[in-house]
Design an enzyme around this catalytic site. Sequence first.
Site, PDB file in Angstrom:
ATOM      1  N   ILE A  58       3.171   4.429  -0.181  1.00 30.40           N
ATOM      2  CA  ILE A  58       4.474   4.719  -0.772  1.00 30.40           C
ATOM      3  C   ILE A  58       5.151   3.438  -1.250  1.00 30.40           C
ATOM      4  O   ILE A  58       5.767   3.405  -2.318  1.00 30.40           O
ATOM      5  CB  ILE A  58       5.377   5.436   0.254  1.00 30.40           C
ATOM      6  CG1 ILE A  58       4.782   6.800   0.623  1.00 30.40           C
ATOM      7  CG2 ILE A  58       6.787   5.616  -0.297  1.00 30.40           C
ATOM      8  CD1 ILE A  58       5.457   7.444   1.820  1.00 30.40           C
ATOM      9  N   LYS A  66      11.488   7.075  14.367  1.00 32.38           N
ATOM     10  CA  LYS A  66      12.038   7.595  13.121  1.00 32.38           C
ATOM     11  C   LYS A  66      13.437   8.163  13.314  1.00 32.38           C
ATOM     12  O   LYS A  66      14.259   8.139  12.385  1.00 32.38           O
ATOM     13  CB  LYS A  66      11.086   8.627  12.524  1.00 32.38           C
ATOM     14  CG  LYS A  66       9.790   7.999  12.016  1.00 32.38           C
ATOM     15  CD  LYS A  66      10.097   6.937  10.977  1.00 32.38           C
ATOM     16  CE  LYS A  66       8.921   6.118  10.551  1.00 32.38           C
ATOM     17  NZ  LYS A  66       9.253   5.132   9.502  1.00 32.38           N
ATOM     18  N   TYR A  98       6.362   7.757  17.821  1.00 33.12           N
ATOM     19  CA  TYR A  98       6.651   7.644  16.385  1.00 33.12           C
ATOM     20  C   TYR A  98       7.908   8.433  16.037  1.00 33.12           C
ATOM     21  O   TYR A  98       8.773   7.946  15.297  1.00 33.12           O
ATOM     22  CB  TYR A  98       5.453   8.164  15.595  1.00 33.12           C
ATOM     23  CG  TYR A  98       5.668   8.311  14.108  1.00 33.12           C
ATOM     24  CD1 TYR A  98       5.619   7.209  13.266  1.00 33.12           C
ATOM     25  CD2 TYR A  98       5.915   9.563  13.539  1.00 33.12           C
ATOM     26  CE1 TYR A  98       5.811   7.337  11.897  1.00 33.12           C
ATOM     27  CE2 TYR A  98       6.108   9.708  12.174  1.00 33.12           C
ATOM     28  CZ  TYR A  98       6.052   8.596  11.363  1.00 33.12           C
ATOM     29  OH  TYR A  98       6.243   8.735  10.012  1.00 33.12           O
ATOM     30  N   SER A 130       0.838  -1.196   0.000  1.00 31.38           N
ATOM     31  CA  SER A 130       0.000   0.000   0.000  1.00 31.38           C
ATOM     32  C   SER A 130       0.873   1.246   0.000  1.00 31.38           C
ATOM     33  O   SER A 130       2.082   1.175   0.244  1.00 31.38           O
ATOM     34  CB  SER A 130      -0.926   0.024   1.234  1.00 31.38           C
ATOM     35  OG  SER A 130      -0.165   0.139   2.426  1.00 31.38           O
ATOM     36  N   SER A 149      11.325   9.978   8.707  1.00 29.40           N
ATOM     37  CA  SER A 149      10.313  11.037   8.680  1.00 29.40           C
ATOM     38  C   SER A 149      10.914  12.327   9.202  1.00 29.40           C
ATOM     39  O   SER A 149      11.832  12.312  10.043  1.00 29.40           O
ATOM     40  CB  SER A 149       9.114  10.654   9.542  1.00 29.40           C
ATOM     41  OG  SER A 149       8.267  11.765   9.759  1.00 29.40           O
TER      42      SER A 149
END
Length: 270
Positions: free
Chosen positions: A8, A162, A158, A6, A131
């Site tokens: 990217i 990252k 998160y 799904s 990210s």
Amino acid sequence: MTGANSGIGRETAVELAGRGARVILASRSEQKTRPVMDEIVAQAGSNALEFLSLDLGDLASVRACANEFLRTGEPLHGLINNAGLAGQRGMTDSGFELAFGTNYVGPFLLTGLLLDRLSESAPARIVNVSSVGHYRAPGIDYEAVRQPTKSLTGLPEYSVSKLGNVLHAQELARRLAGDRVTTYSLHPGAIATDVWRRVPWPLRPLIKLRMQSPAEGAKTTLYCATSPEVAAESGHYYDDCRRKEPSAAATPQLAAELWDRSIAWVDLLP
């Protein structure tokens, strides 16, 4: 490539297949991935695709996935650690905060298990999809990453995961210098994908309001994975197909410390 069923990852897989690459799609659900593989065949005109079962939150699954690939004897010229989650709370089956365990620890182990094959196949590249959120992480709290998610949104955790992706690429570059295996971390852009699917409402629609398409998000991943312009670069962070300075927290000292702790967590030989 992880998470190629799904968003990217799917767009990246379509493009790589269209360029003649053999693409191995590693994800949790074969049922969800097979239709995507059919779409890739239709769009790219290539059926050089394979599915591998992988749950990054379960280190036993990560080992099984790596072993299944290694048994094929195939060369490996690129590993794209793309899969991730955001805005979810809990712990992984292997005992890590959910985002950190899925976005960092699982990919760390998968990469480590495949390193010898990557080196044997060199030139090869390792691409970590990180990210811009990593700039918000002040560092790594080693106690917190072994506990359930504390924040209500899961977004601070998160960011830490990252930052881990950036540090991983940096330390790999130092350890693989001279092996013709180069490493990259990147921000794909603010992209509307399933990674945000469990961010609580009403925050979720606000986050996705001005996001770009997955096709736009795949551009920097493809740039790091294939561009001759960065073939001699390693360990750097990229945004919008340009090299950029990562967070001030992404120091060589923190990268080395996180590496040593990660080796112990996943029981890999150093």
